[in-house]
Design a protein around this motif. Structure first.
Motif, PDB file in Angstrom:
ATOM      1  N   LEU A 173      40.416  38.244  31.097  1.00  0.00           N
ATOM      2  CA  LEU A 173      38.998  38.160  30.720  1.00  0.00           C
ATOM      3  C   LEU A 173      38.473  37.362  31.851  1.00  0.00           C
ATOM      4  CD1 LEU A 173      36.628  38.200  29.018  1.00  0.00           C
ATOM      5  CD2 LEU A 173      37.179  36.245  27.771  1.00  0.00           C
ATOM      6  N   PHE A 174      38.564  36.156  32.083  1.00  0.00           N
ATOM      7  CA  PHE A 174      38.326  35.492  33.380  1.00  0.00           C
ATOM      8  C   PHE A 174      38.408  36.362  34.593  1.00  0.00           C
ATOM      9  CE2 PHE A 174      38.812  32.093  30.325  1.00  0.00           C
ATOM     10  CZ  PHE A 174      37.629  31.492  30.593  1.00  0.00           C
ATOM     11  N   LEU A 226      20.626  39.873  35.350  1.00  0.00           N
ATOM     12  CA  LEU A 226      20.316  41.152  35.411  1.00  0.00           C
ATOM     13  C   LEU A 226      21.065  42.260  35.982  1.00  0.00           C
ATOM     14  CD1 LEU A 226      18.128  43.367  34.005  1.00  0.00           C
ATOM     15  CD2 LEU A 226      16.690  43.033  35.927  1.00  0.00           C
ATOM     16  N   ALA A 227      21.503  41.764  37.194  1.00  0.00           N
ATOM     17  CA  ALA A 227      22.450  42.621  38.047  1.00  0.00           C
ATOM     18  C   ALA A 227      23.699  42.669  37.360  1.00  0.00           C
ATOM     19  CB  ALA A 227      22.594  42.287  39.549  1.00  0.00           C
ATOM     20  N   ILE A 228      24.266  41.551  36.951  1.00  0.00           N
ATOM     21  CA  ILE A 228      25.481  41.569  36.199  1.00  0.00           C
ATOM     22  C   ILE A 228      25.497  42.490  34.973  1.00  0.00           C
ATOM     23  CG2 ILE A 228      27.066  40.051  35.108  1.00  0.00           C
ATOM     24  CD1 ILE A 228      26.480  37.516  37.077  1.00  0.00           C
ATOM     25  N   VAL A 229      24.389  42.285  34.247  1.00  0.00           N
ATOM     26  CA  VAL A 229      24.419  43.025  32.888  1.00  0.00           C
ATOM     27  C   VAL A 229      24.393  44.519  33.205  1.00  0.00           C
ATOM     28  CG1 VAL A 229      22.693  43.496  30.901  1.00  0.00           C
ATOM     29  CG2 VAL A 229      23.273  41.041  31.587  1.00  0.00           C
ATOM     30  N   LEU A 230      23.439  44.869  34.169  1.00  0.00           N
ATOM     31  CA  LEU A 230      23.359  46.394  34.407  1.00  0.00           C
ATOM     32  C   LEU A 230      24.651  46.848  34.991  1.00  0.00           C
ATOM     33  CD1 LEU A 230      19.837  46.314  36.337  1.00  0.00           C
ATOM     34  CD2 LEU A 230      20.264  47.385  34.009  1.00  0.00           C
ATOM     35  N   LEU A 231      25.191  46.230  36.031  1.00  0.00           N
ATOM     36  CA  LEU A 231      26.677  46.910  36.582  1.00  0.00           C
ATOM     37  C   LEU A 231      27.545  46.789  35.314  1.00  0.00           C
ATOM     38  CD1 LEU A 231      28.068  47.842  38.744  1.00  0.00           C
ATOM     39  CD2 LEU A 231      28.443  45.282  39.425  1.00  0.00           C
ATOM     40  N   GLY A 232      27.684  45.799  34.535  1.00  0.00           N
ATOM     41  CA  GLY A 232      28.573  45.631  33.543  1.00  0.00           C
ATOM     42  C   GLY A 232      28.474  46.767  32.435  1.00  0.00           C
ATOM     43  N   ALA A 233      27.189  47.170  32.124  1.00  0.00           N
ATOM     44  CA  ALA A 233      26.618  48.103  31.114  1.00  0.00           C
ATOM     45  C   ALA A 233      27.328  49.427  31.731  1.00  0.00           C
ATOM     46  CB  ALA A 233      25.237  48.114  30.832  1.00  0.00           C
ATOM     47  N   PHE A 234      26.950  49.807  32.833  1.00  0.00           N
ATOM     48  CA  PHE A 234      27.511  51.011  33.523  1.00  0.00           C
ATOM     49  C   PHE A 234      28.994  51.198  33.461  1.00  0.00           C
ATOM     50  CE2 PHE A 234      23.434  51.194  36.181  1.00  0.00           C
ATOM     51  CZ  PHE A 234      22.925  52.084  35.480  1.00  0.00           C
ATOM     52  N   ILE A 235      29.800  50.054  33.877  1.00  0.00           N
ATOM     53  CA  ILE A 235      31.283  50.248  33.713  1.00  0.00           C
ATOM     54  C   ILE A 235      31.805  50.173  32.357  1.00  0.00           C
ATOM     55  CG2 ILE A 235      33.296  48.671  34.373  1.00  0.00           C
ATOM     56  CD1 ILE A 235      31.929  47.554  36.385  1.00  0.00           C
ATOM     57  N   VAL A 259      37.075  46.016  37.868  1.00  0.00           N
ATOM     58  CA  VAL A 259      36.629  45.581  36.551  1.00  0.00           C
ATOM     59  C   VAL A 259      37.099  46.639  35.596  1.00  0.00           C
ATOM     60  CG1 VAL A 259      34.715  44.854  35.285  1.00  0.00           C
ATOM     61  CG2 VAL A 259      34.715  44.349  37.873  1.00  0.00           C
ATOM     62  N   ASN A 260      36.752  47.820  35.727  1.00  0.00           N
ATOM     63  CA  ASN A 260      36.986  49.006  34.952  1.00  0.00           C
ATOM     64  C   ASN A 260      38.512  48.917  34.421  1.00  0.00           C
ATOM     65  OD1 ASN A 260      38.106  50.751  36.712  1.00  0.00           O
ATOM     66  ND2 ASN A 260      36.067  51.601  37.048  1.00  0.00           N
ATOM     67  N   THR A 261      39.329  48.847  35.701  1.00  0.00           N
ATOM     68  CA  THR A 261      40.769  48.708  35.224  1.00  0.00           C
ATOM     69  C   THR A 261      41.314  47.682  34.453  1.00  0.00           C
ATOM     70  OG1 THR A 261      41.380  49.687  37.330  1.00  0.00           O
ATOM     71  CG2 THR A 261      43.218  48.348  36.496  1.00  0.00           C
ATOM     72  N   THR A 262      40.758  46.468  34.727  1.00  0.00           N
ATOM     73  CA  THR A 262      40.771  45.207  33.944  1.00  0.00           C
ATOM     74  C   THR A 262      40.568  45.309  32.386  1.00  0.00           C
ATOM     75  OG1 THR A 262      40.600  43.773  35.850  1.00  0.00           O
ATOM     76  CG2 THR A 262      40.593  42.602  33.596  1.00  0.00           C
ATOM     77  N   ALA A 290      33.384  39.909  29.401  1.00  0.00           N
ATOM     78  CA  ALA A 290      33.547  39.678  30.936  1.00  0.00           C
ATOM     79  C   ALA A 290      32.069  39.355  31.600  1.00  0.00           C
ATOM     80  CB  ALA A 290      34.133  41.163  31.388  1.00  0.00           C
ATOM     81  N   ILE A 291      31.155  40.231  31.185  1.00  0.00           N
ATOM     82  CA  ILE A 291      29.873  39.923  31.614  1.00  0.00           C
ATOM     83  C   ILE A 291      29.255  38.655  31.146  1.00  0.00           C
ATOM     84  CG2 ILE A 291      27.129  40.510  31.042  1.00  0.00           C
ATOM     85  CD1 ILE A 291      28.013  43.504  30.573  1.00  0.00           C
ATOM     86  N   LEU A 292      29.491  38.132  30.061  1.00  0.00           N
ATOM     87  CA  LEU A 292      29.366  36.570  29.638  1.00  0.00           C
ATOM     88  C   LEU A 292      29.793  35.514  30.453  1.00  0.00           C
ATOM     89  CD1 LEU A 292      29.067  36.826  25.635  1.00  0.00           C
ATOM     90  CD2 LEU A 292      27.370  36.934  27.296  1.00  0.00           C
ATOM     91  N   VAL A 293      31.124  35.959  31.061  1.00  0.00           N
ATOM     92  CA  VAL A 293      31.798  34.875  31.730  1.00  0.00           C
ATOM     93  C   VAL A 293      31.380  34.933  33.144  1.00  0.00           C
ATOM     94  CG1 VAL A 293      34.051  34.599  32.939  1.00  0.00           C
ATOM     95  CG2 VAL A 293      34.007  35.264  30.708  1.00  0.00           C
TER      96      VAL A 293
END
Length: 556
Positions: free
Chosen positions: A128-129, A152-161, A325-328, A367-370
């Motif tokens: 997770l970390f 916002l950048a983290i949320v958008l990229l994380g949402a796509f993944i 990230v997607n592998t993790t 992961a996004i929250l971290v």
């Protein structure tokens, strides 16, 4: 970045997500979702392993070393090539022969469920970390280059993944990894000739840098550090559960070997290509000091790339780290679905595929929250990276040792992991305050590998002196699964679909780069050349897919 740069990066992002979503209909069971049915082509799995191990940190961290210290940055990364060859010879085929979906399943069969629960819980927390630490610097790059707010950048990229990983499973991860490899290769190949030209040629570059710039090792990154880093990478790439998935998802042990060979060969070439631009930037702007040295690659890209191509480079960096990230997320969801949930919930009302998708989305959100919390924690990324060097071997070496030894038990594995973690972390965080001492980078690496290795060796010798029967009673040898022919046929069909999606993706990427070649003012010849090569690769793959589909129809 300008409007064209942002548009190019956005188009590539949309393309990756749309192609990743093409696998929704084929994911009918958890074995396909998490292991590609065990029939993934070795070259796809090998490219995915290469991209999963890669992140934007390659350009930032190693790029800073390349700018400051020169060729030693290439030496450090080439230890990963040697690790790949060692894994190809010994570790990858051994994992494949176990015929398991996850490393957790092997631990259950080998030393029992309680030990698996311990390692699964530890792995999920660390994973997770790790995902958050990967996601944060990519969000930072998006913020710096586009002006979008960091969170916002983290949320958008994380949402796509999360979107294509939770819907498409491993095949979505593998396919997007291959396309990300194509984009990254095209981007870095464009920078090299333009960088050499900006530096006044190779001869001018060699004359303008310090005499020790081309040393293969130095005082900070000594031969001892390189050896320790080689051992660490062998354990990490060979034992990390996310990478084990790449060896177990191919059809047989020979293909698993090829996965390791491909990874090693790519790391023989890639470090030179990656590190040359920041090294060349030293001759253009020799006055950078830390932490500005971390920007050397991006500064060179900004200086030499015409409008539009900078967006391609940033997109490539973002995609490359998205691969990690997607592998993790996928392997964490796999461990939870196959190894934690069945033992946690006895009723199991939810179907495995529902659990698979929900857990993928949940781990992605966490992961996004971290990642969003990293900035407020202050310097946590450096702490995570440092702790990884001290925790990697204690976590991954004991199960890896058990893969080859019949004498280790659940007690010995857990004892070694806990003892090594306590000692290593104490050396890292208590040595300074108590004794005013601090471990060097090389000493951290050596301790991280030597301590668990020494403990395991003691257990191995002790157990071998005892009666073999008392040891064998604690061992559950892995039993290969019987694979249904209809299942293999279904997995093969999924392979063909994946190749079709990859060919469409490569053709699209080549077309976009060709269009950029006509739109940009500088570097037109280089851009058109790279775009044409990528497009022709897409044509070649597309023809192979059509030929394979036609042959399959003829046989039926």
């Amino acid at each position: 970045m300008g409007i064209l740069d942002i548009t190019v990066a956005g188009v590539f992002t949309l393309l990756i997500v749309l192609l990743g979503l093409q696998f929704k209909s084929g994911q009918g069971d958890s074995k396909t979702f998490f292991a590609g049915g065990g029939q993934v082509p070795w070259w796809i799995s090998g490219l995915s392993l290469f991209m999963s191990f890669f992140s934007v940190g390659t350009f930032v961290v190693w790029g800073a070393i390349a700018y400051s210290d020169g060729l030693v940055s290439v030496s450090i990364q080439m230890t990963m090539a040697i690790s790949g060859f060692i894994i190809a010879l010994f570790i990858a085929p051994a994992w494949n022969r176990q015929r398991v979906l996850t490393a957790a399943q092997f631990i259950t069969r080998r030393v029992g469920l309680p030990t698996q629960k311990f390692y699964s819980a530890t792995f999920l927390v660390m994973n997770l970390f790790t995902a958050g630490a990967f996601l944060y610097p990519v969000g930072k790059i998006i913020e710096v280059t586009t002006g979008i707010n960091l969170n916002l950048a983290i949320v958008l990229l994380g949402a796509f993944i999360i979107l294509y990983t939770s819907v498409g499973g491993l095949w979505a991860v593998l396919t997007t990894d291959v396309l990300q490899f194509i984009v990254l290769t095209a981007a870095v190949l464009l920078i090299i000739p333009l960088s050499i030209d900006a530096a006044g040629g190779l001869n001018s570059f060699v004359d303008s840098v310090p005499d020790d710039f081309f040393n293969l090792a130095n005082d900070k990154y000594s031969t001892g550090f390189l050896v320790a880093f080689l051992i660490y990478n062998t354990l990490f790439i060979g034992g990390n559960w996310a990478y084990v998935q790449r060896y177990t998802s191919v059809p047989n042990a020979q293909d698993a070997k090829k996965v390791g060979w491909l990874f090693g060969c790519l790391y023989l070439v890639a470090p030179i290509i990656w590190m040359l631009p920041p090294m060349l930037y030293r001759s253009i702007e020799p006055g950078l000091i830390a932490p500005d040295t971390e920007n050397a690659y991006l500064l060179m890209s900004q200086q030499v790339l015409p409008t539009g191509l900078l967006g391609l480079v940033i997109g490539a960096m973002v995609f490359a780290t998205a691969s990690s990230v997607n592998t993790t997320i996928n392997i964490a969801a796999g461990v939870f679905t196959n190894d934690v949930y069945p033992n946690l919930v006895k009723s199991q009302r939810l179907k495995p595929m529902v659990v698979a998708r929900l857990s993928s989305a949940t781990f992605g959100i966490l992961a996004i929250l971290v990642a969003m919390s990293v900035q407020s924690m202050g310097g946590i990324v450096n702490v995570v990276l440092s702790v990884a060097a001290l925790t990697g071997a204690p976590l991954y070496l004991p199960p890896l040792w058990a893969l080859f030894s019949k004498y280790q038990t659940g007690f010995s594995l857990v004892t070694v992991t806990i003892s090594s973690l306590v000692i290593n972390l104490s050396l890292k965080f208590l040595l300074g305050p108590l004794f005013d001492m601090e471990l060097s980078t090389a000493e951290e690496m050596i301790c991280g590998v030597f301590i668990p290795g020494a403990f395991l060796l003691v257990f191995e010798c002790t157990y071998r002196l005892k009666t073999p029967l008392c040891i064998l009673n604690s061992v559950n040898p892995a039993r290969p699964e019987i694979t249904d022919e209809r299942f293999i046929e279904s997995a093969t069909s999924e392979n063909t679909h994946a190749l079709r999606v990859i060919s469409v993706g490569i053709l699209s990427i080549g077309s976009i780069i060709l269009c950029l070649g006509f739109l940009t003012e500088g570097g037109r010849f280089e851009t058109l050349t790279v775009g044409l090569i990528v497009f022709l690769v897409g044509v070649f793959v597309s023809r192979k897919v059509r030929t394979a589909s036609f042959s399959s129809q003829q046989q039926n």
